[in-house]
Scaffold this motif. Structure first.
Motif, PDB file in Angstrom:
ATOM      1  N   TRP A 214       0.951  -1.213   0.053  1.00 18.39           N
ATOM      2  CA  TRP A 214       0.181   0.102  -0.042  1.00 18.39           C
ATOM      3  C   TRP A 214       0.826   1.279   0.139  1.00 18.39           C
ATOM      4  CZ3 TRP A 214      -5.384   0.990   2.040  1.00 18.39           C
ATOM      5  CH2 TRP A 214      -6.224  -0.172   1.675  1.00 18.39           C
ATOM      6  N   PRO A 215       0.198   2.548  -0.696  1.00 19.15           N
ATOM      7  CA  PRO A 215       1.081   3.467  -0.160  1.00 19.15           C
ATOM      8  C   PRO A 215       1.274   3.977   1.166  1.00 19.15           C
ATOM      9  CG  PRO A 215      -0.741   3.890  -1.862  1.00 19.15           C
ATOM     10  CD  PRO A 215      -0.826   2.402  -1.255  1.00 19.15           C
ATOM     11  N   ILE A 216       2.183   4.818   1.419  1.00 19.79           N
ATOM     12  CA  ILE A 216       2.396   5.342   2.781  1.00 19.79           C
ATOM     13  C   ILE A 216       1.219   6.162   3.120  1.00 19.79           C
ATOM     14  CG2 ILE A 216       3.771   6.837   4.298  1.00 19.79           C
ATOM     15  CD1 ILE A 216       5.316   3.947   3.324  1.00 19.79           C
ATOM     16  N   LEU A 217       0.748   6.116   4.494  1.00 20.69           N
ATOM     17  CA  LEU A 217      -0.538   6.713   4.879  1.00 20.69           C
ATOM     18  C   LEU A 217      -1.557   6.714   4.132  1.00 20.69           C
ATOM     19  CD1 LEU A 217       1.349   9.621   6.648  1.00 20.69           C
ATOM     20  CD2 LEU A 217       0.607   7.496   7.741  1.00 20.69           C
ATOM     21  N   ALA A 218      -2.089   5.479   3.379  1.00 18.84           N
ATOM     22  CA  ALA A 218      -3.093   5.449   2.581  1.00 18.84           C
ATOM     23  C   ALA A 218      -4.620   5.778   3.079  1.00 18.84           C
ATOM     24  CB  ALA A 218      -3.091   3.934   2.005  1.00 18.84           C
ATOM     25  N   ALA A 219      -4.561   5.359   4.248  1.00 21.52           N
ATOM     26  CA  ALA A 219      -5.913   5.793   5.125  1.00 21.52           C
ATOM     27  C   ALA A 219      -6.114   6.080   6.414  1.00 21.52           C
ATOM     28  CB  ALA A 219      -6.857   4.309   4.662  1.00 21.52           C
ATOM     29  N   SER A 220      -6.880   6.606   6.970  1.00 23.01           N
ATOM     30  CA  SER A 220      -6.878   6.724   8.488  1.00 23.01           C
ATOM     31  C   SER A 220      -8.262   6.658   8.953  1.00 23.01           C
ATOM     32  CB  SER A 220      -6.099   8.126   9.049  1.00 23.01           C
ATOM     33  OG  SER A 220      -6.962   9.324   8.264  1.00 23.01           O
ATOM     34  N   GLY A 221      -8.319   6.414  10.355  1.00 27.19           N
ATOM     35  CA  GLY A 221      -9.668   6.254  10.934  1.00 27.19           C
ATOM     36  C   GLY A 221      -9.717   5.740  12.186  1.00 27.19           C
ATOM     37  N   ASP A 222     -10.969   5.399  12.837  1.00 26.29           N
ATOM     38  CA  ASP A 222     -11.071   5.006  14.014  1.00 26.29           C
ATOM     39  C   ASP A 222     -11.027   3.461  14.277  1.00 26.29           C
ATOM     40  OD1 ASP A 222     -10.969   7.446  15.450  1.00 26.29           O
ATOM     41  OD2 ASP A 222     -12.853   7.968  14.594  1.00 26.29           O
ATOM     42  N   TRP A 223     -11.240   2.501  13.065  1.00 30.55           N
ATOM     43  CA  TRP A 223     -11.270   1.291  13.071  1.00 30.55           C
ATOM     44  C   TRP A 223     -10.498   0.729  11.899  1.00 30.55           C
ATOM     45  CZ3 TRP A 223     -13.985  -1.237   9.077  1.00 30.55           C
ATOM     46  CH2 TRP A 223     -14.818  -0.529   8.430  1.00 30.55           C
ATOM     47  N   TYR A 224     -10.139  -0.503  11.840  1.00 31.13           N
ATOM     48  CA  TYR A 224      -9.350  -0.960  10.765  1.00 31.13           C
ATOM     49  C   TYR A 224      -9.461  -2.306  10.645  1.00 31.13           C
ATOM     50  CZ  TYR A 224      -5.411  -2.695  13.094  1.00 31.13           C
ATOM     51  OH  TYR A 224      -4.760  -3.603  14.143  1.00 31.13           O
ATOM     52  N   TYR A 225      -9.148  -3.091   9.614  1.00 31.64           N
ATOM     53  CA  TYR A 225      -9.046  -4.407   9.348  1.00 31.64           C
ATOM     54  C   TYR A 225      -8.426  -4.714   8.155  1.00 31.64           C
ATOM     55  CZ  TYR A 225     -12.695  -4.394   5.796  1.00 31.64           C
ATOM     56  OH  TYR A 225     -13.490  -4.435   4.720  1.00 31.64           O
ATOM     57  N   LEU A 226      -7.395  -5.866   8.200  1.00 35.07           N
ATOM     58  CA  LEU A 226      -6.578  -6.277   6.962  1.00 35.07           C
ATOM     59  C   LEU A 226      -6.370  -7.463   7.058  1.00 35.07           C
ATOM     60  CD1 LEU A 226      -3.367  -6.634   8.025  1.00 35.07           C
ATOM     61  CD2 LEU A 226      -3.548  -4.429   8.497  1.00 35.07           C
ATOM     62  N   SER A 227      -5.874  -8.016   5.900  1.00 34.63           N
ATOM     63  CA  SER A 227      -5.470  -9.513   5.781  1.00 34.63           C
ATOM     64  C   SER A 227      -4.430  -9.439   4.804  1.00 34.63           C
ATOM     65  CB  SER A 227      -6.576 -10.500   5.542  1.00 34.63           C
ATOM     66  OG  SER A 227      -7.270 -10.055   4.355  1.00 34.63           O
ATOM     67  N   SER A 228      -3.627 -10.318   4.690  1.00 35.08           N
ATOM     68  CA  SER A 228      -2.484 -10.588   3.617  1.00 35.08           C
ATOM     69  C   SER A 228      -2.157 -11.875   3.394  1.00 35.08           C
ATOM     70  CB  SER A 228      -1.322  -9.647   3.910  1.00 35.08           C
ATOM     71  OG  SER A 228      -0.725 -10.007   5.095  1.00 35.08           O
ATOM     72  N   ALA A 229      -1.550 -12.338   2.418  1.00 37.18           N
ATOM     73  CA  ALA A 229      -0.924 -13.629   2.163  1.00 37.18           C
ATOM     74  C   ALA A 229       0.481 -13.483   1.470  1.00 37.18           C
ATOM     75  CB  ALA A 229      -1.971 -14.647   1.603  1.00 37.18           C
ATOM     76  N   GLU A 230       1.498 -13.671   1.888  1.00 34.26           N
ATOM     77  CA  GLU A 230       2.836 -13.641   1.007  1.00 34.26           C
ATOM     78  C   GLU A 230       3.347 -15.159   0.835  1.00 34.26           C
ATOM     79  OE1 GLU A 230       3.659  -9.449   2.993  1.00 34.26           O
ATOM     80  OE2 GLU A 230       4.888 -11.205   3.550  1.00 34.26           O
ATOM     81  N   TYR A 231       4.127 -15.220  -0.537  1.00 36.74           N
ATOM     82  CA  TYR A 231       5.158 -16.219  -0.535  1.00 36.74           C
ATOM     83  C   TYR A 231       6.457 -15.698  -0.152  1.00 36.74           C
ATOM     84  CZ  TYR A 231       7.568 -20.103  -3.261  1.00 36.74           C
ATOM     85  OH  TYR A 231       8.306 -20.858  -3.558  1.00 36.74           O
ATOM     86  N   ARG A 232       7.034 -15.941   0.453  1.00 37.02           N
ATOM     87  CA  ARG A 232       8.397 -15.673   0.954  1.00 37.02           C
ATOM     88  C   ARG A 232       9.488 -16.916   0.801  1.00 37.02           C
ATOM     89  NH1 ARG A 232       7.409 -13.011   6.929  1.00 37.02           N
ATOM     90  NH2 ARG A 232       5.810 -11.541   6.431  1.00 37.02           N
ATOM     91  N   PHE A 233      10.696 -16.507  -0.181  1.00 34.58           N
ATOM     92  CA  PHE A 233      11.632 -17.515  -0.461  1.00 34.58           C
ATOM     93  C   PHE A 233      12.928 -16.857  -0.656  1.00 34.58           C
ATOM     94  CE2 PHE A 233       9.624 -15.755  -4.253  1.00 34.58           C
ATOM     95  CZ  PHE A 233      10.545 -15.623  -5.167  1.00 34.58           C
ATOM     96  N   PRO A 234      14.091 -17.516  -0.345  1.00 38.84           N
ATOM     97  CA  PRO A 234      15.278 -16.682  -0.353  1.00 38.84           C
ATOM     98  C   PRO A 234      15.785 -16.826  -2.080  1.00 38.84           C
ATOM     99  CG  PRO A 234      15.413 -19.231   0.120  1.00 38.84           C
ATOM    100  CD  PRO A 234      14.071 -18.824   0.153  1.00 38.84           C
ATOM    101  N   ILE A 235      16.520 -15.689  -2.248  1.00 40.94           N
ATOM    102  CA  ILE A 235      17.070 -15.415  -3.688  1.00 40.94           C
ATOM    103  C   ILE A 235      18.592 -15.624  -3.597  1.00 40.94           C
ATOM    104  CG2 ILE A 235      17.254 -13.621  -5.565  1.00 40.94           C
ATOM    105  CD1 ILE A 235      14.917 -12.316  -4.535  1.00 40.94           C
TER     106      ILE A 235
END
Length: 235
Positions: A214-235
């Motif tokens: 996300w961009p820096i400081l994309a949203a602000s407010g009095d509540w939030y929810y988020l979820s993410s899924a990442e595939y992490r691997f060494p290069i």
């Protein structure tokens, strides 16, 4: 930090500044009955925060710990503000005195070549009370003190799943949320945006919640929810 005995005791104090938008000033107008206008002063507002706190930590089990803390933060302008500043656009100014507590459960592992936690899980639940009973107040547009009372609740779950037959390849899942009740901070209790990483050259505000991509400081407010899924691997 003193961790020779239980509970573990920590005492801290620091100061840092957070950039906000421009300062706006009221200017006279030559139109009609001299109705004032509002325009940017071309000067960035820096929110200076002076913070001190005391914390206690106690291990309930080998992977479960409880924390309690008090934090006092004074917020005000780093360089002062012009006399004709339009104060309705300024960030929260005043003193926030907070009592908080959390439960944190975690298990996991890593090895020499890990680039992420592996086979790990983390769950946390936190609560924070900011109260005028403890001395909290904010300044209104007339620089008058107003009592400030708020309750915050946040929770987070992280899961790191190893990928079979691929050394140090991990699927990382995250879900988190928070909500505030009571009085409101000028720009919200939470600020959601991109991941800053970690560096000794800057400090991230307490209310900042990171979400990679996300961009820096994309949203602000009095509540939030988020979820993410990442595939992490060494290069």
């Amino acid at each position: 930090t003193i961790n020779r005995w239980l509970p573990v005791v920590g005492v801290s104090a620091n100061t840092y500044a957070v950039p906000y938008g421009d300062i706006y000033i009221e200017t006279p107008s030559s139109i009609g009955s001299n109705i004032p206008g509002i325009e940017s002063a071309g000067v960035r507002y820096w929110d200076r925060r002076v913070r001190a706190g005391v914390s206690l930590g106690y291990p309930l089990r080998s992977n479960l710990a409880a924390y309690a803390r008090w934090t006092g933060t004074h917020r005000g302008p780093l360089h002062g503000i012009p006399e004709n500043t339009y104060r309705h656009f300024l960030p929260t100014r005043g003193f926030l005195s907070q009592l908080g507590g959390s439960l944190r459960w975690a298990r996991g592992g890593a090895n020499t070549y890990s680039i992420s936690p592996e086979g790990a899980r983390l769950m946390s639940l936190s609560g924070k009370l900011t109260s005028s009973f403890f001395g909290s107040y904010t300044l209104d547009a007339q620089d008058t003190r107003e009592p400030f009372d708020q309750v915050q609740i946040t929770a987070e779950l992280r899961e790191y799943v190893d990928i079979p037959w691929l050394s140090n390849h991990v699927l990382a899942f995250r879900a988190a949320g928070g909500v505030s009740f009571g009085d409101r901070l000028r720009y919200g209790s939470f600020r959601l945006g991109g991941n800053y990483g970690e560096s000794s050259y800057y400090a991230i505000p307490d209310e900042y919640i990171s979400l990679r991509g996300w961009p820096i400081l994309a949203a602000s407010g009095d509540w939030y929810y988020l979820s993410s899924a990442e595939y992490r691997f060494p290069i």
